[in-house]
Enzyme design. Structure first.
Site, PDB file in Angstrom:
ATOM      1  N   CYS A 185     -56.604 -46.830 -60.469  1.00  0.00           N
ATOM      2  CA  CYS A 185     -55.846 -46.273 -59.370  1.00  0.00           C
ATOM      3  C   CYS A 185     -56.140 -46.186 -57.881  1.00  0.00           C
ATOM      4  O   CYS A 185     -55.582 -46.610 -57.062  1.00  0.00           O
ATOM      5  CB  CYS A 185     -55.341 -44.795 -59.584  1.00  0.00           C
TER       6      CYS A 185
ATOM      7  N   HIS B 174     -56.894 -38.520 -59.811  1.00  0.00           N
ATOM      8  CA  HIS B 174     -55.856 -39.661 -59.554  1.00  0.00           C
ATOM      9  C   HIS B 174     -55.325 -39.816 -58.197  1.00  0.00           C
ATOM     10  O   HIS B 174     -55.000 -38.588 -57.635  1.00  0.00           O
ATOM     11  CB  HIS B 174     -54.731 -39.430 -60.690  1.00  0.00           C
TER      12      HIS B 174
ATOM     13  N   ASP C 193     -46.964 -44.891 -55.854  1.00  0.00           N
ATOM     14  CA  ASP C 193     -48.064 -44.932 -56.685  1.00  0.00           C
ATOM     15  C   ASP C 193     -48.241 -46.131 -57.497  1.00  0.00           C
ATOM     16  O   ASP C 193     -47.314 -46.411 -58.411  1.00  0.00           O
ATOM     17  CB  ASP C 193     -48.167 -43.829 -57.396  1.00  0.00           C
TER      18      ASP C 193
END
Length: 279
Positions: free
Chosen positions: A79, A118, A133
């Protein structure tokens, strides 16, 4: 329009090379349509994968390192790598982008309180804010979502929604006819340096699943590919998932190269296969 902006903190990213990497040669106006096209192409071109920490190499988050690995090196990442790369690209294009921090709920038992680990982005486009994202593995967003709580939004793959609760927001996806929570976040802005400590833990700790478990994911316009250990899965919305257990390192290399588009030439795939969970 091809105007781009120079951000001192994004100077380490070669925007034309990034756009070439994801296969985008269109308009560069900071609009929602451009944002969605870049997200879709990024998710298709640059996979989620943890081969470096799984093989003992910590992930680095400075832009020159991200450029070398994800843009020039034919690799993917997790991420922080994905969303810091996207953040820099969007800022150079002219978007206003804020980094956020979330607690992952996907796959966790109800009531579990995970640490914030995250990264996601809040992007301003067309006068409104949108969630972006490109780093959430097997359930990565392939388009942005309008920051409008309690409204179901159809993405190119699954429907998503944001649920508001006491100043926090939970992102949910409709999978198999049920809403599943992915993660929970607030709107406190995070700077790139704010992710460094968590990144070091996640990419080096013997307790981190990114160190102990092999994983990869990639989303196309109509499929999701996922690798967990030696188990390779193809998900197609509305259909039963197809599973396959990889038998040897040659099959692992083939899947990584062909389905996840990972350049494995500099990686010890024999070691990766030996360490990967059988199923």
């Amino acid at each position: 329009m091809t105007h781009t902006m120079t951000h001192p903190e994004t100077a380490g990213l070669d925007l034309p090379r990034y756009l070439e990497r994801i296969g985008y040669a269109g308009d560069l106006s900071p609009t929602a349509a451009v944002l969605d096209e870049i997200i879709a192409r990024h998710a298709n071109a640059i996979p989620f994968e943890n081969l470096d920490p799984f093989l003992g190499v910590p992930n680095r988050l400075d832009l020159p390192s991200l450029q070398r690995k994800l843009v020039d090196g034919g690799r993917g990442g997790y991420c922080y790598e994905h969303d810091l790369l996207l953040r820099a690209a969007l800022q150079q294009i002219g978007f206003t982008v804020h980094g956020l921090f979330a607690r992952v709920l996907w796959g966790a038992a109800p009531g579990t309180v995970n640490p914030r680990s995250h990264m996601l982005l809040l992007v301003t486009a067309d006068g409104g804010q949108r969630v972006a994202d490109v780093g959430f593995g097997g359930m990565v967003l392939t388009a942005s979502l309008a920051f409008r709580p309690d409204v179901t939004q159809q993405s190119p793959l699954e429907p998503f929604r944001l649920i508001a609760d006491a100043g926090e927001y939970t992102l949910q996806a409709l999978v198999g006819g049920q809403w599943h929570p992915l993660y929970r976040f607030d709107l406190q802005e995070q700077l790139p340096t704010d992710y460094e400590a968590s990144n070091w833990y996640l990419s080096t700790s013997p307790l981190s699943r990114f160190v102990t478990s092999l994983m990869a994911a990639r989303a196309t316009a109509d499929h999701r590919y996922a690798l967990a250990g030696r188990r390779f899965t193809t998900h197609t919305p509305g259909q039963d998932s197809q599973h396959r257990i990889l038998a040897d390192a040659a099959q692992l290399r083939e899947v990584l190269e062909e389905r996840f588009r990972i350049d494995t030439s500099a990686l010890d795939i024999d070691l990766a296969f030996a360490r990967a969970a059988p199923a």
